[in-house]
Design a protein around this motif. Structure first.
Motif, PDB file in Angstrom:
ATOM      1  N   GLU A   1       0.727  -1.136   0.076  1.00 29.41           N
ATOM      2  CA  GLU A   1      -0.076   0.150  -0.142  1.00 29.41           C
ATOM      3  C   GLU A   1       0.811   1.254  -0.038  1.00 29.41           C
ATOM      4  N   ARG A   2       1.961   1.175   0.741  1.00 30.60           N
ATOM      5  CA  ARG A   2       2.996   2.150   0.863  1.00 30.60           C
ATOM      6  C   ARG A   2       3.467   2.549  -0.791  1.00 30.60           C
ATOM      7  N   SER A   3       3.973   1.646  -1.273  1.00 26.23           N
ATOM      8  CA  SER A   3       4.636   1.609  -2.454  1.00 26.23           C
ATOM      9  C   SER A   3       3.716   2.308  -3.355  1.00 26.23           C
ATOM     10  N   LYS A   4       2.535   1.780  -3.324  1.00 27.58           N
ATOM     11  CA  LYS A   4       1.423   2.130  -4.436  1.00 27.58           C
ATOM     12  C   LYS A   4       1.068   3.720  -4.331  1.00 27.58           C
ATOM     13  N   ARG A   5       0.984   4.292  -2.755  1.00 24.33           N
ATOM     14  CA  ARG A   5       0.880   5.507  -2.602  1.00 24.33           C
ATOM     15  C   ARG A   5       2.054   6.516  -2.934  1.00 24.33           C
ATOM     16  N   LEU A   6       3.244   5.891  -2.757  1.00 26.73           N
ATOM     17  CA  LEU A   6       4.347   6.650  -3.396  1.00 26.73           C
ATOM     18  C   LEU A   6       4.151   6.910  -4.876  1.00 26.73           C
ATOM     19  N   LYS A   7       4.009   5.982  -5.357  1.00 30.26           N
ATOM     20  CA  LYS A   7       3.926   5.916  -6.833  1.00 30.26           C
ATOM     21  C   LYS A   7       2.506   7.149  -7.232  1.00 30.26           C
ATOM     22  N   GLU A   8       1.671   7.177  -6.641  1.00 31.31           N
ATOM     23  CA  GLU A   8       0.623   8.035  -6.961  1.00 31.31           C
ATOM     24  C   GLU A   8       0.889   9.491  -6.567  1.00 31.31           C
ATOM     25  N   LEU A   9       1.632   9.520  -5.535  1.00 29.18           N
ATOM     26  CA  LEU A   9       2.209  11.059  -5.272  1.00 29.18           C
ATOM     27  C   LEU A   9       3.118  11.478  -6.346  1.00 29.18           C
ATOM     28  N   GLU A  10       3.953  10.513  -6.625  1.00 32.49           N
ATOM     29  CA  GLU A  10       4.874  10.902  -7.459  1.00 32.49           C
ATOM     30  C   GLU A  10       4.251  11.317  -8.892  1.00 32.49           C
ATOM     31  N   GLY A  11       3.321  10.597  -9.132  1.00 25.43           N
ATOM     32  CA  GLY A  11       2.333  10.841 -10.569  1.00 25.43           C
ATOM     33  C   GLY A  11       2.082  12.612 -10.474  1.00 25.43           C
ATOM     34  N   ARG A  12       1.758  12.756  -9.227  1.00 24.50           N
ATOM     35  CA  ARG A  12       1.223  14.086  -9.127  1.00 24.50           C
ATOM     36  C   ARG A  12       2.253  15.219  -9.372  1.00 24.50           C
ATOM     37  N   ILE A  13       3.609  14.903  -8.992  1.00 21.91           N
ATOM     38  CA  ILE A  13       4.312  16.024  -9.132  1.00 21.91           C
ATOM     39  C   ILE A  13       4.644  16.213 -10.853  1.00 21.91           C
ATOM     40  N   TYR A  14       4.466  15.156 -11.528  1.00 25.63           N
ATOM     41  CA  TYR A  14       4.798  15.123 -12.981  1.00 25.63           C
ATOM     42  C   TYR A  14       3.248  15.721 -13.786  1.00 25.63           C
ATOM     43  N   SER A  15       2.165  15.128 -13.432  1.00 28.26           N
ATOM     44  CA  SER A  15       0.980  15.818 -13.965  1.00 28.26           C
ATOM     45  C   SER A  15       0.580  17.036 -13.532  1.00 28.26           C
ATOM     46  N   GLU A  16       0.672  17.398 -12.150  1.00 26.54           N
ATOM     47  CA  GLU A  16       0.023  18.556 -11.501  1.00 26.54           C
ATOM     48  C   GLU A  16       1.125  19.368 -11.204  1.00 26.54           C
ATOM     49  N   HIS A  17       2.579  19.293 -11.544  1.00 28.08           N
ATOM     50  CA  HIS A  17       3.496  20.173 -11.156  1.00 28.08           C
ATOM     51  C   HIS A  17       3.471  20.630  -9.540  1.00 28.08           C
ATOM     52  N   GLN A  18       2.984  19.458  -8.675  1.00 25.08           N
ATOM     53  CA  GLN A  18       2.626  20.051  -7.247  1.00 25.08           C
ATOM     54  C   GLN A  18       3.818  19.279  -6.402  1.00 25.08           C
ATOM     55  N   THR A  19       4.260  19.934  -5.486  1.00 25.68           N
ATOM     56  CA  THR A  19       5.099  19.300  -4.613  1.00 25.68           C
ATOM     57  C   THR A  19       4.305  18.375  -3.591  1.00 25.68           C
ATOM     58  N   GLN A  20       5.012  17.362  -3.076  1.00 22.67           N
ATOM     59  CA  GLN A  20       4.190  16.324  -2.212  1.00 22.67           C
ATOM     60  C   GLN A  20       4.993  16.255  -0.949  1.00 22.67           C
ATOM     61  N   LEU A  21       4.360  16.384   0.295  1.00 26.56           N
ATOM     62  CA  LEU A  21       4.924  16.192   1.432  1.00 26.56           C
ATOM     63  C   LEU A  21       4.427  15.125   2.241  1.00 26.56           C
TER      64      LEU A  21
END
Length: 235
Positions: free
Chosen positions: A150-170
């Protein structure tokens, strides 16, 4: 002093008060007799740190944590409704930001009671400032799932946002699991993704570094055991 619910930032660790909090805050604190706090013991220590002359035994403390019922929280604001200023104190940093204090602030707003935020350190804002990442658009997610898949899946989801939305994830982790989190980030994320590790912000041994995942893999990793840390991802 105007009657209000004052949101009182505290230090992020064992840092001198005058290094991170304006003198104005101490003047406000001295006038308040009712405090809504995440932890009574640490709140008492903080108040004594602000002013050793404060008579703690004359103050009222109302605990606010995950076990506090909505009914209790609503009742906590009775002194404010009766004309007595109150203060909200978190365990660290700014109350009501990633903190149960938000619940009492929401009730105060609904009841049209004045809310006043005071200036102080926020690990979230300070880490974004120092990361070199996008400060126009960022999102704080608190704790990620513990279960590995679940953690790996969530990390990949957040990583996707930085490329699709140009949004910093914390996000954060319990200090004793910081190294496991770092290891999981380096396994799950792309080599070119940038990771900022911000630890012990404003405290002795402060560590804030930004590198790509590939670069982090090629160096000796910092010792993050038992210290507060924020992880930030960006492209």
């Amino acid at each position: 002093m105007e009657t209000a619910l004052y949101l009182l930032p505290v230090t992020l660790g064992d840092t001198a008060i005058d290094k991170v909090l304006p003198a104005y805050n101490a003047g406000i604190i001295r006038e308040i007799k009712h405090f809504i706090v995440e932890d009574v013991r640490s709140a008492r220590r903080f108040l004594k740190k602000v002013d050793r002359e404060i008579d703690i035994d004359t103050l009222s403390f109302y605990p606010l944590n995950k076990h506090t019922s909505p009914e209790d929280i609503s009742g906590y604001l009775n002194p404010l409704a009766e004309g007595h200023s109150m203060g909200v104190i978190s365990e660290a940093g700014c109350p009501a930001v990633a903190d149960p204090g938000a619940d009492v602030v929401a009730i105060a707003q609904r009841r049209n009671l004045k809310v006043v935020p005071l200036v102080g350190p926020s690990s979230i804002i300070l880490s974004v400032m120092a990361s070199g990442f996008n400060g126009q658009s960022f999102a704080f997610h608190g704790y990620l799932p513990i279960e590995p898949n679940e953690r790996s899946k969530r990390l990949k989801e957040l990583e996707g946002r930085i490329y699709s939305e140009h949004q910093t994830q914390l996000f954060i982790e319990t200090p004793y699991r910081n190294h496991k989190m770092l290891d999981d980030i380096l396994k799950a994320c792309r080599p070119q993704t940038k990771l900022c590790i911000a630890a012990n912000i404003t405290c002795e041994g402060e560590y804030i570094k930004t590198r790509t995942v590939k670069e982090w893999k090629g160096i000796a990793l910092p010792d993050l055991s038992k210290i507060p840390c924020i992880f930030l991802l960006y492209k």
